[in-house]
Design a protein around this motif. Sequence first.
Motif, PDB file in Angstrom:
ATOM      1  N   VAL A   4       0.847  -1.193   0.000  1.00  0.00           N
ATOM      2  CA  VAL A   4       0.000   0.000   0.000  1.00  0.00           C
ATOM      3  C   VAL A   4       0.881   1.241   0.000  1.00  0.00           C
ATOM      4  CG1 VAL A   4      -1.741   1.302   1.269  1.00  0.00           C
ATOM      5  CG2 VAL A   4      -1.867  -1.197   1.192  1.00  0.00           C
ATOM      6  N   GLY A   5       0.707   2.069  -1.011  1.00  0.00           N
ATOM      7  CA  GLY A   5       1.381   3.358  -1.029  1.00  0.00           C
ATOM      8  C   GLY A   5       0.595   4.362  -0.189  1.00  0.00           C
ATOM      9  N   ILE A   6       1.326   5.125   0.635  1.00  0.00           N
ATOM     10  CA  ILE A   6       0.676   6.102   1.497  1.00  0.00           C
ATOM     11  C   ILE A   6       1.450   7.413   1.408  1.00  0.00           C
ATOM     12  CG2 ILE A   6       1.988   5.458   3.583  1.00  0.00           C
ATOM     13  CD1 ILE A   6      -0.655   5.842   5.175  1.00  0.00           C
ATOM     14  N   GLY A   7       0.745   8.524   1.454  1.00  0.00           N
ATOM     15  CA  GLY A   7       1.377   9.831   1.341  1.00  0.00           C
ATOM     16  C   GLY A   7       1.384  10.581   2.647  1.00  0.00           C
ATOM     17  N   ALA A   8       1.822  11.849   2.593  1.00  0.00           N
ATOM     18  CA  ALA A   8       1.847  12.681   3.797  1.00  0.00           C
ATOM     19  C   ALA A   8       0.452  12.989   4.297  1.00  0.00           C
ATOM     20  CB  ALA A   8       2.604  13.979   3.497  1.00  0.00           C
ATOM     21  N   GLY A  26      -1.683  10.761   4.829  1.00  0.00           N
ATOM     22  CA  GLY A  26      -2.009   9.665   5.722  1.00  0.00           C
ATOM     23  C   GLY A  26      -3.258   8.886   5.363  1.00  0.00           C
ATOM     24  N   TRP A  27      -3.960   8.454   6.398  1.00  0.00           N
ATOM     25  CA  TRP A  27      -5.142   7.596   6.232  1.00  0.00           C
ATOM     26  C   TRP A  27      -6.208   8.276   5.376  1.00  0.00           C
ATOM     27  CZ3 TRP A  27      -6.063   2.628   7.132  1.00  0.00           C
ATOM     28  CH2 TRP A  27      -7.388   2.177   7.188  1.00  0.00           C
ATOM     29  N   GLU A  28      -6.381   9.574   5.551  1.00  0.00           N
ATOM     30  CA  GLU A  28      -7.423  10.283   4.821  1.00  0.00           C
ATOM     31  C   GLU A  28      -7.189  10.259   3.318  1.00  0.00           C
ATOM     32  OE1 GLU A  28     -10.195  11.426   6.148  1.00  0.00           O
ATOM     33  OE2 GLU A  28      -9.461  10.623   8.058  1.00  0.00           O
ATOM     34  N   GLY A  29      -5.940  10.132   2.893  1.00  0.00           N
ATOM     35  CA  GLY A  29      -5.638  10.141   1.468  1.00  0.00           C
ATOM     36  C   GLY A  29      -5.699   8.788   0.802  1.00  0.00           C
ATOM     37  N   LEU A  30      -5.979   7.740   1.550  1.00  0.00           N
ATOM     38  CA  LEU A  30      -6.007   6.385   0.986  1.00  0.00           C
ATOM     39  C   LEU A  30      -7.341   6.102   0.309  1.00  0.00           C
ATOM     40  CD1 LEU A  30      -4.311   4.261   3.800  1.00  0.00           C
ATOM     41  CD2 LEU A  30      -3.291   5.065   1.662  1.00  0.00           C
ATOM     42  N   ALA A  31      -7.275   5.349  -0.776  1.00  0.00           N
ATOM     43  CA  ALA A  31      -8.489   4.899  -1.457  1.00  0.00           C
ATOM     44  C   ALA A  31      -9.170   3.806  -0.627  1.00  0.00           C
ATOM     45  CB  ALA A  31      -8.129   4.371  -2.844  1.00  0.00           C
ATOM     46  N   PRO A  32     -10.459   3.561  -0.869  1.00  0.00           N
ATOM     47  CA  PRO A  32     -11.168   2.530  -0.095  1.00  0.00           C
ATOM     48  C   PRO A  32     -10.506   1.159  -0.144  1.00  0.00           C
ATOM     49  CG  PRO A  32     -12.733   3.904  -1.280  1.00  0.00           C
ATOM     50  CD  PRO A  32     -11.380   4.327  -1.739  1.00  0.00           C
ATOM     51  N   ALA A  33      -9.983   0.754  -1.299  1.00  0.00           N
ATOM     52  CA  ALA A  33      -9.355  -0.569  -1.405  1.00  0.00           C
ATOM     53  C   ALA A  33      -8.135  -0.663  -0.505  1.00  0.00           C
ATOM     54  CB  ALA A  33      -8.969  -0.854  -2.857  1.00  0.00           C
ATOM     55  N   ALA A  34      -7.357   0.415  -0.395  1.00  0.00           N
ATOM     56  CA  ALA A  34      -6.175   0.408   0.460  1.00  0.00           C
ATOM     57  C   ALA A  34      -6.581   0.336   1.936  1.00  0.00           C
ATOM     58  CB  ALA A  34      -5.329   1.653   0.191  1.00  0.00           C
TER      59      ALA A  34
END
Length: 424
Positions: free
Chosen positions: A14-18, A20-28
């Motif tokens: 899973v790629g994650i950015g600064a 954080g959790w809010e920026g992740l897609a539902p599948a991630a």
Amino acid sequence: MSPACPADPPVTVVGIGADGWEGLAPAARAALRAAEAVVGGPRQLALLPADCPAERVPWPSPLLPAVPGLLAAHAGRRLCVLASGDPMFFGIGRALAEAAGPAALRVLPHPSSVSYACARLGWPVEDTDVVSLVGRPTASVARFLHAGRRLLVLSAGADTPAQVAALLRARGYGPSRMRVLEQLGGPRERHLTGRADDWPHPPGDPLNVVAVECVPAPNTPRLPAVPGLLDAAYEHDGQLTKRHIRAVTLAALGPAPGELLWDVGGGSGSVGVEWLRAHRACRAVAVERDPVRAARIARNADALGVPHLRVVTGAAPEALAGLPVPDAVFVGGGVTAPGVLPACWTALPPGGRLVVNGVTLQAEALLAEWYGRHGGELVRLAVAHAVPVGRFAGWRQAMPVTQWTAVKPAPEPSGAQPTDASDA
């Protein structure tokens, strides 16, 4: 579904950015919530919410050697690996694919820091050079310095911007504009601007990308992208394959991405250096018996942006033992030393190229013998330079170079009959 792409691969990356959790897609998010173990850096693991019940496993240091052991330790579990941005772009995805196989991975990428940076700067991604300094020397940047080019440097930490500014100054690119983009895509995103020759900012956030608009200072030597750099670009004691001969030699060697060169009798390392400058995936080993010259080769490689040139100090053929199989071999020094040419020829696989330069009568005689035995191409290269002769000019002839080039053939099929009387 193709057997090469299983429906439920054992590792989800899973790629994650600064953001954080809010920026992740539902599948991630679903993959992380379903995981039994999540592996990542401490900063990445801290971005997960409390309702992710998985065991959190921080990466050990050094990271890359630990990958196979971690995969084995969590075999049979629902495993997620956290990565910064796009895991397959200068990320952990490569090491995981090499260790477990691509079919064992499900990769859910996030926008990379390069995509974010180019979006902020208005730079086309395809026209921007990218170099990573994560686990690599700062000198790696030097190969990408060309007037007018735009460069993104993936930082190793908070000190990287100052290190890049120092390198730019040392290489004659002090007027270059620098921008440091911190925490891209997150709520604490910040941009810093300045010039390399008077970079004013102290170390900031370790999560940063350095953008460089390359501007050379007046009189900075121009280093072209093709072989045949000016001799003055190298530190040397006279043991240097000169510019025009070097360009012909690199053309004969024919570097291609991913290929490995042995530069035997490295001298100043110029052929190995320019082989590596041909493409970032090229590899090279320089073999030099003189420790002083071997150290000089390393300095030249560093100065010209290819610090990954491997330097082996020792005399051929003994120093060649145990080296990885080459795609091409250049012998520029010690041609007549007993056993050197046989060792190089034996080491080459079918299709491998051997290029040998000689300047003495003894070397020329040896190359003529090998040409008669193995074929290939035997040429004499002569270069003359115009020099002042009183009020006029005339030609000064450099020593001619005899060059033998050959491609190693595939072995004859078992039972094959000779095709020429000389083979009988």
